[in-house]
Write an enzyme that holds these catalytic residues in place. Sequence first.
Site, PDB file in Angstrom:
ATOM      1  N   ASN A  28     -55.072 -66.563  10.228  1.00 21.65           N
ATOM      2  CA  ASN A  28     -54.660 -66.286   8.852  1.00 21.65           C
ATOM      3  C   ASN A  28     -55.338 -67.302   7.929  1.00 21.65           C
ATOM      4  OD1 ASN A  28     -53.311 -66.063   6.418  1.00 21.65           O
ATOM      5  ND2 ASN A  28     -51.267 -65.935   7.310  1.00 21.65           N
TER       6      ASN A  28
ATOM      7  N   CYS B  50     -51.195 -66.244  -0.183  1.00 18.75           N
ATOM      8  CA  CYS B  50     -52.110 -65.311   0.494  1.00 18.75           C
ATOM      9  C   CYS B  50     -52.491 -64.131  -0.392  1.00 18.75           C
ATOM     10  CB  CYS B  50     -51.489 -64.804   1.791  1.00 18.75           C
ATOM     11  SG  CYS B  50     -51.035 -66.124   2.909  1.00 18.75           S
TER      12      CYS B  50
ATOM     13  N   HIS C  73     -54.162 -57.967   4.265  1.00 18.95           N
ATOM     14  CA  HIS C  73     -54.143 -59.410   4.538  1.00 18.95           C
ATOM     15  C   HIS C  73     -53.973 -59.617   6.044  1.00 18.95           C
ATOM     16  CE1 HIS C  73     -53.262 -63.568   4.605  1.00 18.95           C
ATOM     17  NE2 HIS C  73     -51.978 -63.422   4.860  1.00 18.95           N
TER      18      HIS C  73
HETATM   19  O1  UT7 Z   1     -49.704 -65.102   5.380  1.00 21.83           O
HETATM   20  C1  UT7 Z   1     -48.399 -65.061   4.942  1.00 21.83           C
HETATM   21  C2  UT7 Z   1     -47.617 -64.144   5.738  1.00 21.83           C
HETATM   22  N1  UT7 Z   1     -47.284 -64.694   7.032  1.00 21.83           N
HETATM   23  C3  UT7 Z   1     -46.922 -63.876   7.964  1.00 21.83           C
HETATM   24  O2  UT7 Z   1     -46.964 -62.706   7.736  1.00 21.83           O
HETATM   25  C4  UT7 Z   1     -46.412 -64.402   9.280  1.00 21.83           C
HETATM   26  C5  UT7 Z   1     -45.223 -63.569   9.690  1.00 21.83           C
HETATM   27  N2  UT7 Z   1     -44.593 -63.939  10.915  1.00 21.83           N
HETATM   28  C6  UT7 Z   1     -45.205 -63.876  12.121  1.00 21.83           C
HETATM   29  O3  UT7 Z   1     -46.370 -63.596  12.229  1.00 21.83           O
HETATM   30  C7  UT7 Z   1     -44.347 -64.073  13.338  1.00 21.83           C
HETATM   31  O4  UT7 Z   1     -42.993 -64.140  12.963  1.00 21.83           O
HETATM   32  C8  UT7 Z   1     -44.719 -65.342  14.157  1.00 21.83           C
HETATM   33  C9  UT7 Z   1     -46.033 -65.109  14.871  1.00 21.83           C
HETATM   34  C10 UT7 Z   1     -44.812 -66.534  13.255  1.00 21.83           C
HETATM   35  C11 UT7 Z   1     -43.661 -65.604  15.209  1.00 21.83           C
HETATM   36  O5  UT7 Z   1     -43.471 -64.483  16.036  1.00 21.83           O
HETATM   37  P1  UT7 Z   1     -41.987 -63.959  16.353  1.00 21.83           P
HETATM   38  O6  UT7 Z   1     -42.146 -62.829  17.271  1.00 21.83           O
HETATM   39  O7  UT7 Z   1     -41.316 -63.702  15.054  1.00 21.83           O
HETATM   40  O8  UT7 Z   1     -41.376 -65.183  17.135  1.00 21.83           O
HETATM   41  P2  UT7 Z   1     -40.123 -66.075  16.760  1.00 21.83           P
HETATM   42  O9  UT7 Z   1     -40.412 -66.917  15.565  1.00 21.83           O
HETATM   43  O10 UT7 Z   1     -38.915 -65.208  16.734  1.00 21.83           O
HETATM   44  O11 UT7 Z   1     -40.072 -67.003  18.032  1.00 21.83           O
HETATM   45  C12 UT7 Z   1     -39.904 -66.486  19.347  1.00 21.83           C
HETATM   46  C13 UT7 Z   1     -40.007 -67.633  20.332  1.00 21.83           C
HETATM   47  C14 UT7 Z   1     -39.190 -68.851  19.944  1.00 21.83           C
HETATM   48  O12 UT7 Z   1     -38.611 -69.394  21.120  1.00 21.83           O
HETATM   49  P3  UT7 Z   1     -37.049 -69.195  21.431  1.00 21.83           P
HETATM   50  O13 UT7 Z   1     -36.347 -69.813  20.262  1.00 21.83           O
HETATM   51  O14 UT7 Z   1     -36.866 -67.693  21.509  1.00 21.83           O
HETATM   52  O15 UT7 Z   1     -36.889 -69.909  22.719  1.00 21.83           O
HETATM   53  C15 UT7 Z   1     -40.242 -69.813  19.430  1.00 21.83           C
HETATM   54  O16 UT7 Z   1     -39.878 -71.168  19.592  1.00 21.83           O
HETATM   55  O17 UT7 Z   1     -41.364 -68.075  20.441  1.00 21.83           O
HETATM   56  C16 UT7 Z   1     -41.421 -69.479  20.311  1.00 21.83           C
HETATM   57  N3  UT7 Z   1     -42.684 -69.868  19.727  1.00 21.83           N
HETATM   58  C17 UT7 Z   1     -43.777 -70.153  20.467  1.00 21.83           C
HETATM   59  N4  UT7 Z   1     -43.985 -70.172  21.796  1.00 21.83           N
HETATM   60  C18 UT7 Z   1     -45.225 -70.496  22.224  1.00 21.83           C
HETATM   61  C19 UT7 Z   1     -42.994 -69.982  18.414  1.00 21.83           C
HETATM   62  N5  UT7 Z   1     -44.281 -70.346  18.280  1.00 21.83           N
HETATM   63  C20 UT7 Z   1     -44.789 -70.463  19.547  1.00 21.83           C
HETATM   64  C21 UT7 Z   1     -46.052 -70.798  20.052  1.00 21.83           C
HETATM   65  N6  UT7 Z   1     -46.224 -70.794  21.397  1.00 21.83           N
HETATM   66  N7  UT7 Z   1     -47.094 -71.096  19.255  1.00 21.83           N
END
Ligand code: UT7
Length: 325
Positions: free
Chosen positions: A282, A113, A252
């Site tokens: 993204n 990115c 970004h």
């Molecule tokens: O471009 C390069 C840089 N990339 C980034 O900067 C991305 C950085 N990370 C993020 O944007 C975030 O970490 C995410 C959007 C990817 C995830 O958000 P989060 O608040 O960190 O969520 P998490 O990964 O801790 O997941 C929380 C919950 C999980 O469920 P449990 O284990 O708590 O039951 C996931 O399974 O959300 C669940 N989950 C979803 N639920 C519905 C993950 N993806 C989804 C989804 N829909 N699409």
Amino acid sequence: MTKAVILGTGSCLPEKTLSNADMEQIVETSDEWITTRTGIRQRRIAGPGEQNYQLASGAARRALAMADVAPEDLDLIVVATISPHMIMPSTACFVQAELGASKAFAYDLNAACAGFTYGLDLANSYIQSRPDMRILLIGAETLSARLNWQDRNTCVLFGDGAGAVVLAGASDGRGVFGSNLHSDGTLWNLLAMDSPQSFNPDLRREEWQGEYIRMSGSDVFKHAVRLMEDSATTLLRQHGLAIDDIDLLIPHQANIRILANLRERLGMPEERMFVNLSQYGNTSAASIPIALDEAYRQGRIARGDTVLLITFGGGLTWGSLLMRW
Ligand code: UT7
């Protein structure tokens, strides 16, 4: 001293839009989850005739038209991408052929990115040593082909598109005047995309997950906020600038919560940070050049403005860059 100035900007996005409601039909997710956790409402998905090099060439044509530069007058074409049309030749060579930029040499750059920002720094160095160069720098991605559409952790986040700038030398105080770029390969596994197994004997193992993007989202999130802030504050300090000296911040576009955290930590008012994440998701290396193009065409950047770019991606790669428009 001669510095690289942007003569023209352009972007090109696929026709097809995939909304969060459409995503609900593909994986177990909801519009509410995607909107509140990421800020993304829709993304563009490439179809026939919208291969990476074709989007890249579309963006380039618009940037060249604004710059009033003919393709034959380009000296260099660089495409920042992690979803190249082919491994070889480079996507930049396909763009060269599409545009008829016969004089230019052409190659791709992979810094995930952060690729476009690394590319601007590179272009500035070329122009400092050869002030008459005209450079076409593009960020272009068709990441929809590199997503595991069964993995809700990643497939809702990314989109396709391309943005381009045409750069030339200027000695009037405008141009790229500072950068602060970093990488940390020890953290490679937080955000990665495997190559096909046949390319790499080390990947011929049970746990290979396919040539798709995989990410430890919450780890990437924490590193992103801290490292983007560190890089920008260091760069501003090095140039004796305060955040109030910045007319527009273009970060970004990965997650609205990352951007809100970053903005708060830097003390940047909302109206001086450009955000278009809700529309495109993204788009990796394409995110900053698409945002630059939209910001300029919307009148958010004027000649003489100080613009700060802050980026972050797989590698890890991250950094910031300052330019006077
Ligand atoms: O471009 C390069 C840089 N990339 C980034 O900067 C991305 C950085 N990370 C993020 O944007 C975030 O970490 C995410 C959007 C990817 C995830 O958000 P989060 O608040 O960190 O969520 P998490 O990964 O801790 O997941 C929380 C919950 C999980 O469920 P449990 O284990 O708590 O039951 C996931 O399974 O959300 C669940 N989950 C979803 N639920 C519905 C993950 N993806 C989804 C989804 N829909 N699409």
